[in-house]
Motif scaffolding. Structure first.
Motif, PDB file in Angstrom:
ATOM      1  N   PHE A   1       0.814  -1.216   0.000  1.00 39.26           N
ATOM      2  CA  PHE A   1       0.000   0.000   0.000  1.00 39.26           C
ATOM      3  C   PHE A   1       0.852   1.271   0.000  1.00 39.26           C
ATOM      4  CE2 PHE A   1      -3.295  -2.706   2.346  1.00 39.26           C
ATOM      5  CZ  PHE A   1      -4.080  -2.874   1.215  1.00 39.26           C
ATOM      6  N   ALA A   2       2.141   1.158   0.205  1.00 37.05           N
ATOM      7  CA  ALA A   2       3.015   2.331   0.313  1.00 37.05           C
ATOM      8  C   ALA A   2       2.999   3.130  -0.986  1.00 37.05           C
ATOM      9  CB  ALA A   2       4.435   1.897   0.654  1.00 37.05           C
ATOM     10  N   PHE A   3       3.064   4.461  -0.873  1.00 36.97           N
ATOM     11  CA  PHE A   3       3.008   5.310  -2.060  1.00 36.97           C
ATOM     12  C   PHE A   3       4.050   4.945  -3.118  1.00 36.97           C
ATOM     13  CE2 PHE A   3       0.842   8.711   0.636  1.00 36.97           C
ATOM     14  CZ  PHE A   3      -0.373   8.562  -0.008  1.00 36.97           C
ATOM     15  N   PRO A   4       5.325   4.760  -2.765  1.00 33.62           N
ATOM     16  CA  PRO A   4       6.303   4.437  -3.807  1.00 33.62           C
ATOM     17  C   PRO A   4       5.947   3.170  -4.577  1.00 33.62           C
ATOM     18  CG  PRO A   4       7.418   5.070  -1.779  1.00 33.62           C
ATOM     19  CD  PRO A   4       5.972   4.919  -1.438  1.00 33.62           C
ATOM     20  N   ALA A   5       5.485   2.139  -3.852  1.00 34.71           N
ATOM     21  CA  ALA A   5       5.150   0.877  -4.500  1.00 34.71           C
ATOM     22  C   ALA A   5       3.961   1.023  -5.435  1.00 34.71           C
ATOM     23  CB  ALA A   5       4.853  -0.191  -3.437  1.00 34.71           C
ATOM     24  N   VAL A   6       2.921   1.740  -4.991  1.00 33.94           N
ATOM     25  CA  VAL A   6       1.702   1.848  -5.804  1.00 33.94           C
ATOM     26  C   VAL A   6       1.912   2.785  -6.983  1.00 33.94           C
ATOM     27  CG1 VAL A   6      -0.772   2.319  -5.794  1.00 33.94           C
ATOM     28  CG2 VAL A   6       0.321   1.393  -3.750  1.00 33.94           C
ATOM     29  N   LEU A   7       2.571   3.906  -6.764  1.00 34.79           N
ATOM     30  CA  LEU A   7       2.798   4.847  -7.870  1.00 34.79           C
ATOM     31  C   LEU A   7       3.699   4.220  -8.935  1.00 34.79           C
ATOM     32  CD1 LEU A   7       3.237   8.101  -5.760  1.00 34.79           C
ATOM     33  CD2 LEU A   7       1.427   7.695  -7.450  1.00 34.79           C
ATOM     34  N   GLU A   8       4.783   3.620  -8.521  1.00 35.22           N
ATOM     35  CA  GLU A   8       5.687   2.980  -9.488  1.00 35.22           C
ATOM     36  C   GLU A   8       4.992   1.820 -10.190  1.00 35.22           C
ATOM     37  OE1 GLU A   8       9.950   0.551  -9.548  1.00 35.22           O
ATOM     38  OE2 GLU A   8       9.431   1.787  -7.805  1.00 35.22           O
ATOM     39  N   GLY A   9       4.273   1.007  -9.418  1.00 33.25           N
ATOM     40  CA  GLY A   9       3.582  -0.142  -9.999  1.00 33.25           C
ATOM     41  C   GLY A   9       2.491   0.261 -10.971  1.00 33.25           C
ATOM     42  N   THR A  10       1.797   1.348 -10.680  1.00 28.54           N
ATOM     43  CA  THR A  10       0.724   1.814 -11.562  1.00 28.54           C
ATOM     44  C   THR A  10       1.291   2.349 -12.870  1.00 28.54           C
ATOM     45  OG1 THR A  10      -0.668   2.361  -9.656  1.00 28.54           O
ATOM     46  CG2 THR A  10      -1.255   3.356 -11.757  1.00 28.54           C
ATOM     47  N   LEU A  11       2.375   3.092 -12.785  1.00 29.94           N
ATOM     48  CA  LEU A  11       3.003   3.605 -14.012  1.00 29.94           C
ATOM     49  C   LEU A  11       3.527   2.453 -14.879  1.00 29.94           C
ATOM     50  CD1 LEU A  11       4.877   6.712 -12.569  1.00 29.94           C
ATOM     51  CD2 LEU A  11       2.787   6.689 -13.945  1.00 29.94           C
ATOM     52  N   GLU A  12       4.015   1.409 -14.243  1.00 25.85           N
ATOM     53  CA  GLU A  12       4.461   0.224 -14.988  1.00 25.85           C
ATOM     54  C   GLU A  12       3.263  -0.476 -15.622  1.00 25.85           C
ATOM     55  OE1 GLU A  12       6.910  -2.352 -16.789  1.00 25.85           O
ATOM     56  OE2 GLU A  12       7.534  -0.593 -15.626  1.00 25.85           O
ATOM     57  N   LEU A  13       2.141  -0.523 -14.903  1.00 26.03           N
ATOM     58  CA  LEU A  13       0.913  -1.105 -15.441  1.00 26.03           C
ATOM     59  C   LEU A  13       0.453  -0.336 -16.678  1.00 26.03           C
ATOM     60  CD1 LEU A  13      -1.655  -2.940 -15.206  1.00 26.03           C
ATOM     61  CD2 LEU A  13      -2.616  -1.146 -13.720  1.00 26.03           C
ATOM     62  N   PHE A  14       0.479   0.988 -16.612  1.00 28.74           N
ATOM     63  CA  PHE A  14       0.104   1.803 -17.777  1.00 28.74           C
ATOM     64  C   PHE A  14       0.971   1.441 -18.984  1.00 28.74           C
ATOM     65  CE2 PHE A  14      -1.599   5.706 -15.205  1.00 28.74           C
ATOM     66  CZ  PHE A  14      -2.643   4.917 -14.772  1.00 28.74           C
ATOM     67  N   LYS A  15       2.248   1.258 -18.733  1.00 31.54           N
ATOM     68  CA  LYS A  15       3.177   0.909 -19.817  1.00 31.54           C
ATOM     69  C   LYS A  15       2.800  -0.426 -20.439  1.00 31.54           C
ATOM     70  CE  LYS A  15       8.153   0.451 -20.716  1.00 31.54           C
ATOM     71  NZ  LYS A  15       9.515   0.483 -20.090  1.00 31.54           N
ATOM     72  N   GLU A  16       2.463  -1.402 -19.587  1.00 31.05           N
ATOM     73  CA  GLU A  16       2.070  -2.726 -20.079  1.00 31.05           C
ATOM     74  C   GLU A  16       0.779  -2.662 -20.889  1.00 31.05           C
ATOM     75  OE1 GLU A  16       1.697  -5.210 -16.686  1.00 31.05           O
ATOM     76  OE2 GLU A  16       3.807  -5.009 -16.081  1.00 31.05           O
TER      77      GLU A  16
END
Length: 378
Positions: A173-188
């Motif tokens: 749930f941490a901001f760095p994990a969710v923000l980075e993970g979401t941007l990677e999801l957008f890329k995928e």
């Protein structure tokens, strides 16, 4: 924002300054004496639901008058409320700019708003898994979120995006994990990162923190408790003082009647309830709604769900709105507020978070005078 804490005055003033001012849709009739006169002692669900739709329409239109064409006026609608679909449709008909949905996955939001393509759709989610689910489901309907609120349950107020209280501090749930993970999801998914703004929510209280979140990939921030205690906030002055003056040891996480963890201030009612919680849960069983209308699609008290809270959330939040310190349930985030215990204006709060400029120490008389606060100009 609970029952009525963020209504037309707060939302309108935030929008007037160029922000997204958000109205909490739950039981807004409580701000309208004529509607309460019709429904205050009623046990007629249809009558109460109709009054709340009228109140929502009034609040949206009043907020837009204050906004005067600036910013955006949004409405927050809990997916968990029984009248969720009706609230969404009424908000759109009333001219809302954006619909924000949390407390559940709004998989059907694109269908409910299909006739209103100009209304922005903004889900509130807490982890990459939930964001991926919404994205993939909505993309099959040829719809993308217009923004996504990423709410960190470790810091947020009210209902939290975790399954149980002990999970709110989980690393995913941490901001760095969710923000980075979401941007990677957008890329995928082949979506440009700029296409969908990410809005960080939960415990934001300084200009430095805002800058850091922007560096991580956030495009905006969402405030709950900090806006609730402003001079323009729609709740009673006692409500604002309870939140603003709460110390870290006064803030507790517990299971809400909605079946979600929640965070609030340890006031007399909550202390008393938590002492009896285990006993009440052991005796849980289906019963008739105590206020005459089903505010939640699934209610721990009404439906006899032992693992959920065993109290009427609408009643307790309404007491808080009215400033009843002994009987109210006061939702609050876990972190120190930008101005500590001071009650300041929306303008000062926004300016501080965006620029780091602190206002003068002198507090306006409206901070302690409800009558003055109600007349504070935008």
């Amino acid at each position: 924002m609970g029952v009525g804490v963020s209504a037309h005055r707060l939302a309108g003033n935030v929008a007037r300054l160029g922000g997204v001012g958000t109205i909490s849709s739950v039981d807004l009739r409580r701000h309208h004496p004529d509607l309460m006169a019709q429904t205050g002692k009623s046990r007629n669900k249809e009558l109460i639901d109709r009054a709340n739709l009228i109140a929502l329409d009034r609040e949206i239109k009043a907020a837009k008058v204050i906004a005067d064409g600036n910013g955006m006026v949004a409405v927050n609608i809990m997916r968990a409320v029984a009248e969720y679909a009706s609230y969404v449709k009424q908000a759109c008909e009333s001219g809302i700019d954006a619909v924000v949905v949390g407390a559940g996955l709004p998989l059907d939001l694109p269908e409910l708003t299909v006739d209103y393509p100009d209304v922005a759709l903004i889900p509130i989610l807490s982890d990459v898994r939930g964001i991926a689910l919404i994205m993939k489901k909505w993309m099959r309907k040829n719809r993308l979120p217009d923004a996504i609120v990423i709410e960190n349950p470790k810091y947020a107020a009210g209902h939290l995006g975790a399954s149980k209280p002990e999970d709110v501090d989980a690393p995913h749930f941490a901001f760095p994990a969710v923000l980075e993970g979401t941007l990677e999801l957008f890329k995928e998914l082949g979506i440009e990162r700029e296409r969908i703004p990410l809005i960080a929510a939960g415990g934001v209280n300084s200009h430095e923190q805002v800058r850091e979140l922007f560096k991580m990939g956030a495009s905006a921030i969402q405030l709950g408790t900090a806006f609730a205690v402003t001079q323009e906030g729609d709740a009673h002055i006692n409500f604002k003082k309870i939140l603003a003056e709460a110390k870290p040891e006064d803030i507790v996480t517990f299971m809400s009647v909605a079946g979600l963890p929640a965070r609030g201030v340890r006031t007399p009612w909550l202390v008393n309830y938590l002492e009896k919680e285990a006993k009440l849960q052991s005796k849980a069983g289906p019963k008739q709604c105590t206020v005459g209308f089903d505010c939640l699609a699934q209610c721990g008290l009404r439906d006899g769900i032992a693992k959920a809270g065993q109290f009427c959330i609408d009643t307790q939040l309404a007491f808080a709105l009215e400033g009843d310190v002994k009987r109210g349930l006061f939702f609050r985030g876990s972190e120190k507020l930008p101005f500590g215990s001071e009650i300041r204006s929306v303008r000062e709060l926004i300016e501080f978070l965006l620029s780091g400029k602190r206002p003068e120490k002198t507090i306006d008389s409206s901070a302690t005078n409800p009558a003055c606060a109600a007349a504070t100009p935008a």
